[in-house]
Design an enzyme around this catalytic site. Structure first.
Site, PDB file in Angstrom:
ATOM      1  N   SER A 198      40.042  47.361  30.912  1.00  0.00           N
ATOM      2  CA  SER A 198      38.952  46.764  31.687  1.00  0.00           C
ATOM      3  C   SER A 198      39.466  45.680  32.622  1.00  0.00           C
ATOM      4  CB  SER A 198      37.912  46.147  30.760  1.00  0.00           C
ATOM      5  OG  SER A 198      36.923  45.522  31.538  1.00  0.00           O
TER       6      SER A 198
ATOM      7  N   LYS B  44      35.967  50.202  24.174  1.00  0.00           N
ATOM      8  CA  LYS B  44      35.794  50.118  25.635  1.00  0.00           C
ATOM      9  C   LYS B  44      34.414  50.630  26.049  1.00  0.00           C
ATOM     10  CE  LYS B  44      36.534  49.322  29.929  1.00  0.00           C
ATOM     11  NZ  LYS B  44      36.054  50.270  30.827  1.00  0.00           N
TER      12      LYS B  44
ATOM     13  N   HIS C 253      32.024  47.987  25.288  1.00  0.00           N
ATOM     14  CA  HIS C 253      32.218  46.955  26.315  1.00  0.00           C
ATOM     15  C   HIS C 253      31.363  47.291  27.538  1.00  0.00           C
ATOM     16  CE1 HIS C 253      34.110  45.832  30.144  1.00  0.00           C
ATOM     17  NE2 HIS C 253      34.612  44.761  29.555  1.00  0.00           N
ATOM     18  N   ASN C 254      31.418  48.548  27.944  1.00  0.00           N
ATOM     19  CA  ASN C 254      30.684  48.955  29.142  1.00  0.00           C
ATOM     20  C   ASN C 254      29.171  48.933  28.922  1.00  0.00           C
ATOM     21  OD1 ASN C 254      33.253  49.405  30.120  1.00  0.00           O
ATOM     22  ND2 ASN C 254      32.649  51.210  31.266  1.00  0.00           N
TER      23      ASN C 254
ATOM     24  N   GLU D 282      28.306  45.504  29.342  1.00  0.00           N
ATOM     25  CA  GLU D 282      28.433  45.240  30.794  1.00  0.00           C
ATOM     26  C   GLU D 282      27.145  45.656  31.527  1.00  0.00           C
ATOM     27  OE1 GLU D 282      32.134  46.790  32.655  1.00  0.00           O
ATOM     28  OE2 GLU D 282      30.831  47.935  33.983  1.00  0.00           O
TER      29      GLU D 282
HETATM   30  C1  6PG Z   1      35.790  47.872  33.598  1.00  0.00           C
HETATM   31  C2  6PG Z   1      34.602  48.669  34.076  1.00  0.00           C
HETATM   32  C3  6PG Z   1      34.978  49.997  34.617  1.00  0.00           C
HETATM   33  C4  6PG Z   1      33.798  50.879  34.984  1.00  0.00           C
HETATM   34  C5  6PG Z   1      33.012  50.389  36.131  1.00  0.00           C
HETATM   35  C6  6PG Z   1      32.006  51.367  36.678  1.00  0.00           C
HETATM   36  O1  6PG Z   1      35.742  47.503  32.438  1.00  0.00           O
HETATM   37  O2  6PG Z   1      36.706  47.617  34.376  1.00  0.00           O
HETATM   38  O3  6PG Z   1      33.731  48.864  32.993  1.00  0.00           O
HETATM   39  O4  6PG Z   1      35.741  50.635  33.645  1.00  0.00           O
HETATM   40  O5  6PG Z   1      34.261  52.135  35.305  1.00  0.00           O
HETATM   41  O6  6PG Z   1      32.391  49.209  35.814  1.00  0.00           O
HETATM   42  O7  6PG Z   1      31.059  51.776  35.761  1.00  0.00           O
HETATM   43  P1  6PG Z   1      29.711  52.442  36.270  1.00  0.00           P
HETATM   44  O8  6PG Z   1      30.029  53.261  37.483  1.00  0.00           O
HETATM   45  O9  6PG Z   1      29.214  53.294  35.155  1.00  0.00           O
HETATM   46  O10 6PG Z   1      28.796  51.309  36.604  1.00  0.00           O
END
Ligand code: 6PG
Length: 477
Positions: free
Chosen positions: A128, A182, A185-186, A189
């Site tokens: 990430s 991960k 994590h997303n 996010e």
């Molecule tokens: C990271 C992000 C990354 C992710 C983008 C786009 O941790 O660097 O999570 O891995 O791919 O944020 O995600 P979306 O296109 O689903 O918003």
């Protein structure tokens, strides 16, 4: 010259990671399916560096020291499988494949099994931090073969982001542990991004604030307990103007949010494992709803009043403080949902996750890095088996005096019809979690009424069923 490590996939993340590793004193071989990308990379960003360009997979494999260490930075899904298929016949027993993409964790399990059949070792590595993270120091979540991890640990530690708590990389557990962490994590996010967007909406639409004023608030908030990457970049991006029109970029960007699937996977997985992550799922649905732009335009004409009043704050500044406390509470409750999911998954998939360690490696480099992660680390150091942060005194101390602010913000914003899927869901989550008794008794009675699904009683052990219609007649007679 034999390379210490190889990177396959020279798109933004792969090329940046290759440069990062090279800058720590390693020789890095690179390969991309289309040669042009590699050519451009060596001509431009990789010039004068210890980067070995290769133009066939066999040259790439031959250029690596044994046991070979290969980081795959290709698109998740089929492209990853195809690359693994192509590499397998060229590799020797003991070589190490490291998938640095946003792989679905069940794919990682399948790939590990496949790699093992050929005597290969496999690491699922969640990375990430976007382009800048990959280049200067990402947060990396590793899972899979531990002996293989130990052989690349030094390289990864050198390439990772650093905080006062060490490098942001760790071996987290067997199998797909790294990619599961991960994915979660997303999910977090997604929810924090949406919570921030909702708070922006309250300021922009509810309080009719101008963009520079909002920018100032985010910058101010980033100096305090909300300090985090996502608050920081929101403060920065609000100041950017479009060169063509001179308007603020955020006023020009079409309000349709896209996604690549990791938030959806988190929600689906939480449903499968029976863990409540309402704020993550609401964030996914908010993006989906936003994509129905044409419909929204029509519905707004049918339903929207022209004169929605703006929020009459008692005192603008006082309300902004309340808003800060509301966002802080929401953020904590979002992390709590993610950590609960990790705890349950750790048991289900036997990852043996150390959640203090997860918190630690999320403190730097990654998209959800935030000051509060230190508190989560402390929570799990105090009790490594904590099932949910909601059961930690430390966590309760952090939210207890702030829940009323979250409630006040939601009540006031609802008066002016601002949609708050994530903020509201965090309040419902804590309001539900702190209720000793919920109306689930009614659900149980309904289920038993129409389907004889039985229920338990509060006053006696056992499983019960009632002939509801008959009893209703008798009770009324
Ligand atoms: C990271 C992000 C990354 C992710 C983008 C786009 O941790 O660097 O999570 O891995 O791919 O944020 O995600 P979306 O296109 O689903 O918003």
């Amino acid at each position: 010259m034999d390379a210490h490590i190889g990177v396959v996939g020279m798109a933004v993340m792969g090329s940046s990671l290759a440069l990062n590793i090279e800058s720590r004193g390693y020789t890095v071989s690179v390969y991309n399916r289309t040669a042009k990308r590699t050519e451009n990379f060596v001509k431009e960003r990789a010039q004068g560096k210890k980067i070995i360009p290769t133009y066939s997979l066999s040259d790439f494999v031959d250029s690596l020291k044994k046991p070979r260490k290969i980081i795959l930075m290709v698109k998740a899904g089929e492209p990853t499988d195809k690359m693994i298929d192509a590499l397998i016949p060229l590799l020797d027993k003991g070589d190490i494949l490291i998938d640095g993409g946003n792989a679905y964790y069940k794919d990682t399990e399948r790939r590990i099994e496949r790699a093992h059949k050929y005597g290969l070792r496999y690491i699922g590595l969640g990375i990430s931090g976007g382009e800048s993270g990959a280049l200067h120091g990402p947060s990396m979540m590793a899972g899979g073969d531990e002996d293989a991890y130990r052989e690349v640990e030094e390289i990864l530690e050198k390439a990772a982001a650093k905080t006062d708590d060490g490098p942001c990389v760790a071996y987290l557990g067997r199998g797909s542990a790294g990619h599961f962490v991960k994915m979660t994590h997303n999910g977090i996010e997604y929810a924090i991004m949406e919570a921030i967007a909702e708070v922006y909406d309250i300021m922009r639409v509810g309080l009719s604030m101008e963009i520079p004023q909002i920018q100032k608030i985010f910058k101010e908030w980033n100096k305090g307990r909300l300090n985090s990457y996502l608050i920081e970049i929101t403060g920065n991006l609000l100041g950017v103007k479009d060169r063509d029109t001179g308007h603020y970029m955020v006023d020009i960007i079409l309000d349709k949010a896209k996604s690549k699937g990791t938030g959806k996977w988190t929600t689906q997985t939480a449903l499968d494992l029976g863990v409540p992550v309402p704020s993550i799922s609401e964030a996914v649905f908010a993006r989906i709803l936003s994509s129905y732009k044409e419909e929204r335009v029509k519905i707004s004409r049918m339903l929207d009043k022209e004169d929605i009043p703006t929020l009459q704050a008692v005192d603008g500044t006082e309300f902004l403080d309340i808003l800060e406390a509301a966002l802080y509470t929401a953020m904590l409750l979002i992390y709590a949902q993610g950590f609960h999911l990790l705890h349950v998954a750790s048991g289900e998939y036997e990852y043996g996750l150390n959640l203090a360690e997860v918190s630690r490696i999320w403190k730097g480099g990654c998209i959800i890095r935030a000051k509060v992660l230190n508190d989560f680390k402390e929570m799990y150091l105090e009790n490594k088996d904590l099932s949910t942060p909601l059961l930690s005194e430390r966590f309760i101390d952090m939210i207890k005096d702030n829940i009323s602010s979250l409630r006040e913000v939601i009540l006031r914003a609802k008066e002016v019809e601002i949609p708050l899927p994530v903020l509201s869901s965090t309040l419902d989550y804590i309001d539900g979690a702190k209720r000793e008794r919920l109306p689930a008794n009614i659900i149980q009675a309904q289920r038993d009424y129409f389907g004889a699904h039985t229920f338990e009683r509060r006053d006696r052990e056992g499983v019960f069923h009632v002939e509801w219609e008959k009893e209703a007649e008798d009770s009324n007679s």
